[in-house]
Design a protein around this motif. Structure first.
Motif, PDB file in Angstrom:
ATOM      1  N   ASP A   7      24.873  39.018  54.205  1.00  0.00           N
ATOM      2  CA  ASP A   7      25.802  40.139  54.244  1.00  0.00           C
ATOM      3  C   ASP A   7      25.298  41.148  55.267  1.00  0.00           C
ATOM      4  O   ASP A   7      24.151  41.590  55.213  1.00  0.00           O
ATOM      5  N   SER A  26      26.240  44.221  55.728  1.00  0.00           N
ATOM      6  CA  SER A  26      26.409  45.635  55.413  1.00  0.00           C
ATOM      7  C   SER A  26      25.061  46.368  55.443  1.00  0.00           C
ATOM      8  O   SER A  26      23.995  45.750  55.375  1.00  0.00           O
ATOM      9  N   GLU A  27      25.138  47.665  55.562  1.00  0.00           N
ATOM     10  CA  GLU A  27      23.933  48.493  55.669  1.00  0.00           C
ATOM     11  C   GLU A  27      23.047  48.345  54.437  1.00  0.00           C
ATOM     12  O   GLU A  27      23.525  48.235  53.314  1.00  0.00           O
ATOM     13  N   ASN A  58      20.948  45.395  49.932  1.00  0.00           N
ATOM     14  CA  ASN A  58      22.375  45.696  49.896  1.00  0.00           C
ATOM     15  C   ASN A  58      23.068  44.929  48.778  1.00  0.00           C
ATOM     16  O   ASN A  58      24.253  44.654  48.835  1.00  0.00           O
TER      17      ASN A  58
END
Length: 126
Positions: free
Chosen positions: A61, A63-64, A86
């Motif tokens: 993933d 994402s941050e 995350n």
């Protein structure tokens, strides 16, 4: 008869794919507190020749990562922050339930096809 065997194969491939998905969800939950851990995401794909379900490549993933403030942590930078993971436990638990229910549905389909095959063999023996 071959359609019954195909349905057994389809159900078995679905169970295998959902088991793989559940394995990666379990890894995500186990590593939820691991600094720098990126959540693993499993994709599914259908094999066109056989119609079976297979897992695609496992991706991370993008994402941050969660920034965690803990000045005493060994990975903390000069501001006292470090990168967490995350992984969102609510999403992982929902994914685990969905994978479990999909596995159970494939298992019921497999069992029905097996029972139908057994009934057919019983009829042929008479």
């Amino acid at each position: 008869m071959s359609d019954l065997l195909k349905s057994l194969s389809f159900a078995a491939s679905g169970m295998e794919a959902q088991a793989m998905r559940l394995r990666h969800v379990s890894e995500n939950i186990a590593n939820a507190d691991t600094p720098g851990y990126h959540r693993k995401v499993v994709s599914f794909q259908e094999e066109m020749q056989t119609g079976q379900v297979k897992t695609g490549p496992v991706t991370l993933d993008g994402s941050e990562l969660l920034r965690v403030y803990d000045p005493g942590h060994p990975l903390a930078d000069e501001t006292g922050h470090y990168d967490g993971s995350n992984v969102d436990l609510v999403i992982e638990i929902a994914d685990a339930r969905e994978a479990q229910r999909s596995y159970e549905a494939n298992l019921r389909m497999f069992d029905q096809a097996r029972q139908m095959t057994q009934s057919l063999f019983d009829l042929l023996r008479r």
